[in-house]
Design a protein around this motif. Structure first.
Motif, PDB file in Angstrom:
ATOM      1  N   PRO A   1      39.145  39.036  40.642  1.00  0.00           N
ATOM      2  CA  PRO A   1      38.676  37.652  40.612  1.00  0.00           C
ATOM      3  C   PRO A   1      37.222  37.507  41.060  1.00  0.00           C
TER       4      PRO A   1
ATOM      5  N   ASP B   1      35.734  31.283  39.808  1.00  0.00           N
ATOM      6  CA  ASP B   1      37.131  30.918  39.658  1.00  0.00           C
ATOM      7  C   ASP B   1      37.337  29.431  39.412  1.00  0.00           C
ATOM      8  N   THR B   2      36.268  28.655  39.280  1.00  0.00           N
ATOM      9  CA  THR B   2      36.419  27.230  39.030  1.00  0.00           C
ATOM     10  C   THR B   2      36.516  26.964  37.544  1.00  0.00           C
TER      11      THR B   2
ATOM     12  N   GLY C   1      39.172  26.738  35.257  1.00  0.00           N
ATOM     13  CA  GLY C   1      39.971  27.570  34.354  1.00  0.00           C
ATOM     14  C   GLY C   1      40.792  28.612  35.067  1.00  0.00           C
ATOM     15  N   GLY C   2      40.557  28.825  36.375  1.00  0.00           N
ATOM     16  CA  GLY C   2      41.379  29.756  37.118  1.00  0.00           C
ATOM     17  C   GLY C   2      40.957  31.196  36.902  1.00  0.00           C
ATOM     18  N   GLU C   3      41.755  32.103  37.482  1.00  0.00           N
ATOM     19  CA  GLU C   3      41.469  33.534  37.400  1.00  0.00           C
ATOM     20  C   GLU C   3      41.504  34.016  35.955  1.00  0.00           C
ATOM     21  N   VAL C   4      40.516  34.807  35.582  1.00  0.00           N
ATOM     22  CA  VAL C   4      40.490  35.403  34.248  1.00  0.00           C
ATOM     23  C   VAL C   4      41.375  36.644  34.287  1.00  0.00           C
ATOM     24  N   ARG C   5      42.466  36.612  33.538  1.00  0.00           N
ATOM     25  CA  ARG C   5      43.484  37.659  33.647  1.00  0.00           C
ATOM     26  C   ARG C   5      44.240  37.798  32.340  1.00  0.00           C
TER      27      ARG C   5
ATOM     28  N   SER D   1      44.653  34.305  30.590  1.00  0.00           N
ATOM     29  CA  SER D   1      44.521  33.201  31.533  1.00  0.00           C
ATOM     30  C   SER D   1      43.048  33.005  31.872  1.00  0.00           C
ATOM     31  N   GLY D   2      42.668  31.777  32.189  1.00  0.00           N
ATOM     32  CA  GLY D   2      41.262  31.489  32.428  1.00  0.00           C
ATOM     33  C   GLY D   2      40.452  31.450  31.147  1.00  0.00           C
TER      34      GLY D   2
ATOM     35  N   ASP E   1      39.515  29.024  29.190  1.00  0.00           N
ATOM     36  CA  ASP E   1      38.480  27.995  29.072  1.00  0.00           C
ATOM     37  C   ASP E   1      37.185  28.450  29.743  1.00  0.00           C
ATOM     38  N   GLN E   2      37.320  29.172  30.845  1.00  0.00           N
ATOM     39  CA  GLN E   2      36.143  29.706  31.522  1.00  0.00           C
ATOM     40  C   GLN E   2      35.448  30.751  30.648  1.00  0.00           C
TER      41      GLN E   2
END
Length: 214
Positions: free
Chosen positions: A10, A15-16, A18-22, A48-49, A51-52
């Motif tokens: 992370p 981490d803002t 969109g959350g953790e990129v995973r 995951s993540g 959108d970020q």
């Protein structure tokens, strides 16, 4: 078949928003048999993540507009494009990890790794891609795979038999969804992202291909 779960640190990412990129497990893939030796694997929300990642790709990829000759006139390609050959650094670390995970997972069927990255940026409903198969190179004469990871707002991916006689398959893709077109899909089926007059948000399609497939 080998399955892999990849977790990125992370700390590599903000981490803002969109959350953790995973990346998740690939053993959740669901296969749809299309016919004529073609198939489609689907895994919603693999990334995951997403959108970020979308925001970072919009800001950092050297997007290019292209013009092509169609019907005896030169027209704008209705989307922005970028390409990364097999030895180029991917534009986001998660895409390199995704390519490795896909290569491991599909090794028993594909027999070779995914190598190149192609990106398409659909800015709104006016951007699209017409019916086609990825038949430049080896895809015109042999079975292969094209994996597509989508970030941004969903758009419908449509598939239809190349020579008619079957239903159109509609698969929404966006927000980290993964679809993999395999078998004879590029030769015997066509796919498209149609234009729409409805308000739709932007989407980026990331395509992973083996060497010699375009």
């Amino acid at each position: 078949m080998h399955h892999t779960t990849v977790h990125l640190q992370p700390s590599l990412f903000d981490d803002t928003g969109g959350g953790e990129v995973r990346l998740g497990e690939l053993d959740g893939l669901r296969r749809v048999v299309l016919g004529d030796g073609a198939w489609l694997d689907v895994l919603p929300g693999w990334l995951s993540g997403a959108d970020q990642v979308f925001e970072e790709l919009v800001a950092t990829v050297p997007w290019r507009a292209e013009r092509r000759e169609m019907y005896e006139r030169v027209v704008d390609v209705p989307r922005l494009l970028a390409s990364y050959p097999e030895h180029a650094e991917p534009p986001h670390p998660v895409l390199g990890v995704a390519r490795t995970a896909l290569s491991r997972h599909y090794a028993p069927e594909l027999g070779e790794p995914f190598r190149t990255l192609g990106l398409c940026y659909y800015r709104d409903g006016r951007d699209s891609v017409a019916w086609h198969g990825d038949r430049i190179g080896r895809g015109a004469r042999e079975d292969t795979m094209v994996a597509i990871l989508s970030v941004g707002e969903p758009r419908p991916l449509l598939l239809r038999p190349r020579y008619g006689g079957g239903p159109v398959v509609r698969q929404p893709v966006g927000h980290g969804d993964l679809v993999v077109m395999g078998g004879s899909c590029q030769r015997t089926w066509e796919h498209a992202i149609p234009k729409t007059a409805r308000p739709v948000g932007p989407r980026i399609s990331i395509q992973f291909r083996p060497r010699g497939v375009a």
